[in-house]
Enzyme design. Sequence first.
Site, PDB file in Angstrom:
ATOM      1  N   GLN A   1     -43.058  23.448  -8.107  1.00  0.00           N
ATOM      2  CA  GLN A   1     -43.175  24.764  -8.744  1.00  0.00           C
ATOM      3  C   GLN A   1     -42.533  24.749 -10.138  1.00  0.00           C
ATOM      4  O   GLN A   1     -41.412  24.291 -10.318  1.00  0.00           O
ATOM      5  CB  GLN A   1     -42.494  25.815  -7.841  1.00  0.00           C
ATOM      6  CG  GLN A   1     -42.646  27.244  -8.302  1.00  0.00           C
ATOM      7  CD  GLN A   1     -44.068  27.781  -8.183  1.00  0.00           C
ATOM      8  OE1 GLN A   1     -44.864  27.316  -7.373  1.00  0.00           O
ATOM      9  NE2 GLN A   1     -44.398  28.757  -9.002  1.00  0.00           N
TER      10      GLN A   1
ATOM     11  N   LYS B   1     -47.793  30.742  -0.952  1.00  0.00           N
ATOM     12  CA  LYS B   1     -48.506  29.471  -0.809  1.00  0.00           C
ATOM     13  C   LYS B   1     -48.315  28.938   0.619  1.00  0.00           C
ATOM     14  O   LYS B   1     -49.274  28.529   1.277  1.00  0.00           O
ATOM     15  CB  LYS B   1     -47.993  28.437  -1.825  1.00  0.00           C
ATOM     16  CG  LYS B   1     -48.540  28.680  -3.219  1.00  0.00           C
ATOM     17  CD  LYS B   1     -47.801  27.865  -4.272  1.00  0.00           C
ATOM     18  CE  LYS B   1     -48.264  28.289  -5.657  1.00  0.00           C
ATOM     19  NZ  LYS B   1     -47.415  27.796  -6.742  1.00  0.00           N
TER      20      LYS B   1
ATOM     21  N   ASP C   1     -52.108  20.349  -8.305  1.00  0.00           N
ATOM     22  CA  ASP C   1     -52.070  21.212  -9.495  1.00  0.00           C
ATOM     23  C   ASP C   1     -53.047  20.718 -10.565  1.00  0.00           C
ATOM     24  O   ASP C   1     -53.385  21.460 -11.478  1.00  0.00           O
ATOM     25  CB  ASP C   1     -50.663  21.183 -10.114  1.00  0.00           C
ATOM     26  CG  ASP C   1     -49.815  22.380  -9.730  1.00  0.00           C
ATOM     27  OD1 ASP C   1     -50.379  23.466  -9.523  1.00  0.00           O
ATOM     28  OD2 ASP C   1     -48.581  22.207  -9.642  1.00  0.00           O
TER      29      ASP C   1
HETATM   30  N1  GUN Z   1     -45.762  28.322 -11.607  1.00  0.00           N
HETATM   31  C1  GUN Z   1     -46.614  29.351 -11.799  1.00  0.00           C
HETATM   32  N2  GUN Z   1     -47.884  28.977 -11.530  1.00  0.00           N
HETATM   33  C2  GUN Z   1     -47.839  27.682 -11.150  1.00  0.00           C
HETATM   34  C3  GUN Z   1     -48.826  26.734 -10.736  1.00  0.00           C
HETATM   35  O1  GUN Z   1     -50.029  27.025 -10.661  1.00  0.00           O
HETATM   36  N3  GUN Z   1     -48.362  25.499 -10.418  1.00  0.00           N
HETATM   37  C4  GUN Z   1     -47.053  25.162 -10.507  1.00  0.00           C
HETATM   38  N4  GUN Z   1     -46.695  23.920 -10.177  1.00  0.00           N
HETATM   39  N5  GUN Z   1     -46.108  26.015 -10.891  1.00  0.00           N
HETATM   40  C5  GUN Z   1     -46.501  27.266 -11.200  1.00  0.00           C
END
Ligand code: GUN
Length: 301
Positions: free
Chosen positions: A99, A55, A122
């Site tokens: 996350q 990311k 998100d």
């Molecule tokens: N963990 C795995 N995929 C995601 C996501 O799309 N967003 C978040 N916040 N955590 C994750």
Amino acid sequence: MTEAKIIDGKAYAAQLRRSIATQVDHLQDDHRITPGLAVVLMGEDPASQIYVRNKAKQTVETGMKSFEHRLPADTDEDVLLTLVRGLNDNPEVHGILVQLPLPPQIRADAVIDTIDPAKDVDGFHVVNSGRLATGGAATALVPCTPQGCLLMIKDQIGDLTGKRAMVLGRSNIVGKPVAALLLGEHCTVTIAHSRTLDLAGECRRADILVAAVGRPKMVKGDWIKEGATVIDVGINRIEIDDGEGGTKNKLVGDVDFEAACEVAGAITPVPGGVGPMTIACLLRNTVIAACRQNGIEVPEP
Ligand code: GUN
């Protein structure tokens, strides 16, 4: 017998990132704004570390600012909530992602509730999920994986009006928002789950099948309607024979890919299908959030 088109999520994601980079250039040139994304990672979960690294890398590659916050796994919830409030108040940060999964002492709901909905890239905050559920996708921040699924489905099929869509799985992160997006495109949507009767029969009626259950190869070839578009959201690690008397890990989706290829019209592979689109949509949400926070019209993807 058909041979399905393999939908190249990597190529779609690369194309989306190029258009995002152009939008970021315009925001800088015309408005002196550099969109910023803050990612918070608690603990040492190896999969989460890889996601967060990717990311941050792609955020910088598209010309945006990346803010990374790493906290030890035993950090108190108060400390995390204080960090999130600080990010809410930081004008350089337009998007916040904490996350998941979080350690057991942290209430994920409390964390998501604390994120400013305008920065909730998100799309997990109830304000955003509520807007999406009430037909307001245009004003919500829409969860990234569902957005990626819809972009690929629309690119494949065009107008979705009247199509029968089956969503396998009812999670808040994928199943429910994907269903809301497909409903917004005038599909006839069914959401199936572990208690659904005659799952195979339900799936066989679908022109669009989105599988998001986290069960390796659960969807068999004969569950799929001839010519259907199949989107496989599953990322399952299984052990297979390495041919030398041992085992090795392999990533597989929720769909039996080889069997599905014989029946489907188009299908996303795992890996290389939905996965790459998720981060690209996160970057897009950050641009959208930055535009809205500054009263600037949001550019088309
Ligand atoms: N963990 C795995 N995929 C995601 C996501 O799309 N967003 C978040 N916040 N955590 C994750």
